[in-house]
Design an enzyme around this catalytic site. Structure first.
Site, PDB file in Angstrom:
ATOM      1  N   GLU A   1       0.823  -1.213   0.000  1.00 47.32           N
ATOM      2  CA  GLU A   1       0.000   0.000   0.000  1.00 47.32           C
ATOM      3  C   GLU A   1       0.857   1.264   0.000  1.00 47.32           C
ATOM      4  O   GLU A   1       0.381   2.358   0.299  1.00 47.32           O
ATOM      5  CB  GLU A   1      -0.961  -0.014   1.193  1.00 47.32           C
TER       6      GLU A   1
ATOM      7  N   HIS B   1      -4.527   1.523   7.271  1.00 42.88           N
ATOM      8  CA  HIS B   1      -3.124   1.849   6.966  1.00 42.88           C
ATOM      9  C   HIS B   1      -2.479   2.334   8.265  1.00 42.88           C
ATOM     10  O   HIS B   1      -3.149   2.973   9.081  1.00 42.88           O
ATOM     11  CB  HIS B   1      -3.014   3.002   5.949  1.00 42.88           C
TER      12      HIS B   1
ATOM     13  N   CYS C   1      -3.051  11.357   3.657  1.00 40.96           N
ATOM     14  CA  CYS C   1      -3.350  10.386   2.591  1.00 40.96           C
ATOM     15  C   CYS C   1      -3.224  11.014   1.219  1.00 40.96           C
ATOM     16  O   CYS C   1      -2.930  10.341   0.237  1.00 40.96           O
ATOM     17  CB  CYS C   1      -4.780   9.877   2.717  1.00 40.96           C
TER      18      CYS C   1
END
Ligand code: SUG
Length: 444
Positions: free
Chosen positions: A175, A246, A367
């Site tokens: 990720e 995350h 993000c």
């Protein structure tokens, strides 16, 4: 090597920004499923955040949205006819795949790639591995176009190595920078690369929410970047179960400082010790750990205190924490932020930005950006057309105002008019960002 700076590359939010509930384990995504979004407000909020960072004096780049709806992907599923027919047939026969093909998820650039600055790479180049994002269908469609965008922004192969993504298999689920924190004495000095993973490649995993990063993927990225200073740490299992999809939802770091929730790591003491060992002779790490008793995990996640940008503005000797407004709205998170700013610790200032449209899909200020440490010479070798200036900010804002809808429901994603609108917008954007015709599949 000194004189390096930390640049940000933000994902420009695309015209199909919507709330389709595509990410299990991301509580905001599930909670807001089916709600109407406002793509125009979203792109403007993202641009305002980029401008705020550029105004602080940090180099700011723009990563273009991807082509959505993703008609080429739908064609690989056997849908045929005109592009409008492909879209319509996919929505009728395979609505979940159609929804995935419409997601504007490339906006979350922290998931675009893992970046190793040249100071940490044995060959002295800056390395990028686009994340394969295999855990979620909609996100697995990003990495090829992401590589194209990184190639456009970092075109000089002598200085930059843009790799392909790791093989897109669950064993190597990756990720990107959302699970990577780099600590260092100064940006241009050798760093410690904390790589946080959720499960092992061959581990049986039947927890309710997926662990999106494997240990082996983190190791492979460090290996291919020939990176020094890697520290691998397991993500807290309870954190994942509580909605930490995350690591950057509960942890952020910059320079010597690691700021994190006490549930972030499975073994906090071991992780701190490993960081200290790796930092020996380089710098003294500073750990700012927030206890669950002061801030329960649920509040940390809903308010995104840790999904803040932790930066050092030029001229400042302390750090600034740039939080989403949701942090200010949560009394417990706000209290933590206030006490940081009021202390004599490494964080001297807290600021708030409004990225509510993205937040409702679980995407905070951190993000939306990919951090890239660059020396002066490397900065000079980036593509200037993709750097946010006041002029480009003005043009992109006007472009968003002109092309984006101010209301979009997931049902509207099936509208063939949205396909045309999006393509018109992206076609114009390739000119604004100097990307050249053929950047998008529909232009070829
Ligand atoms: O992968 N949300 C994204 C949010 C990514 C946040 N990034 C970082 N934490 N670095 C995700 O879960 C939701 C899309 C939807 O439901 O429509 C989504 O993909």
């Amino acid at each position: 090597m000194s004189g390096a700076v930390e640049a940000n590359a933000d994902g420009l939010i695309g015209p199909t920004h919507s709330y389709a509930g595509l990410s299990p384990g991301n509580l905001a995504s599930s909670l807001n499923k089916g709600e109407a979004s406002n793509p125009r407000a979203a792109v403007l909020q993202g641009l305002d955040k980029m401008k705020a960072l550029a105004d602080l004096g940090l180099p700011q780049f723009v990563l273009p949205p991807h082509e959505r709806p993703n008609i080429p992907f739908l064609r690989t599923l056997g849908f045929a006819g005109t592009d409008a027919e492909v879209l319509e047939r996919a929505w009728t026969d395979a609505p979940s795949f159609a929804a995935a093909a419409c997601s504007a998820s490339p906006m979350w650039a922290a998931n675009a790639a893992t970046v190793t600055p040249s100071a940490d790479a044995a060959d002295g180049r800056v390395h990028f591995t686009p994340a394969n994002l295999v855990t979620n269908l909609h996100r697995s469609l990003e990495h090829q176009q992401t590589k194209r965008a990184l190639d456009a922004l970092f075109p000089d192969a002598e200085r930059f190595a843009v790799h392909d993504a790791l093989s897109p298999v669950a064993h190597l689920a990756d990720e990107g920078a959302a699970n990577h924190v780099r600590l260092c004495a100064e940006h241009g000095a050798p760093g410690v690369n904390l790589m946080v993973w959720g499960r092992e490649a061959f581990e049986a995993w039947d927890d309710p929410y997926p662990a999106r990063q494997t240990r082996e993927a983190s190791q492979a990225v460090m290996r291919r970047h020939r990176a020094s200073g890697a520290v691998l740490a397991r993500q807290g299992r309870a954190a994942i179960a509580g909605g930490t999809f995350h690591n950057d939802v509960v942890c952020v770091g910059a320079l010597q400082t690691l700021f994190f929730h006490d549930l972030a790591f499975e073994d906090t003491a071991g992780t701190k010790a490993a960081i200290r060992r790796a930092a020996e002779g380089l710098f003294e790490p500073i750990f700012l750990e927030v206890a669950s008793t002061d801030l329960p995990l649920a509040d940390a996640i809903s308010s995104y205190l840790f999904n803040s940008m932790l930066i050092q503005a030029p001229g400042d000797d302390r750090l600034t924490l740039i939080c989403p407004t949701e942090t200010r709205d949560n009394p417990l998170s706000h209290a933590v932020a206030q006490s940081l700013a009021g202390s004599n610790g490494p964080i001297g200032r807290v600021e708030y930005v409004d990225v509510r449209q993205s937040m409702r899909n679980g995407g905070g200020p951190a993000c939306l950006r990919l951090r890239v440490v660059l020396t002066e010479a490397e900065l000079a070798a980036t593509n200037p057309a993709m750097r946010l200036t006041d002029e480009l900010y003005g043009r992109l804002s006007a472009w968003g105002e002109r092309h984006y809808r101010d209301r979009l429901t997931p049902g509207d994603l099936a509208d063939p008019a949205l396909l045309d609108e999006s393509r018109r917008a992206l076609d114009e954007l390739t000119g604004l960002l100097g990307l050249g015709a053929g950047f998008y599949p529909f232009q070829r």
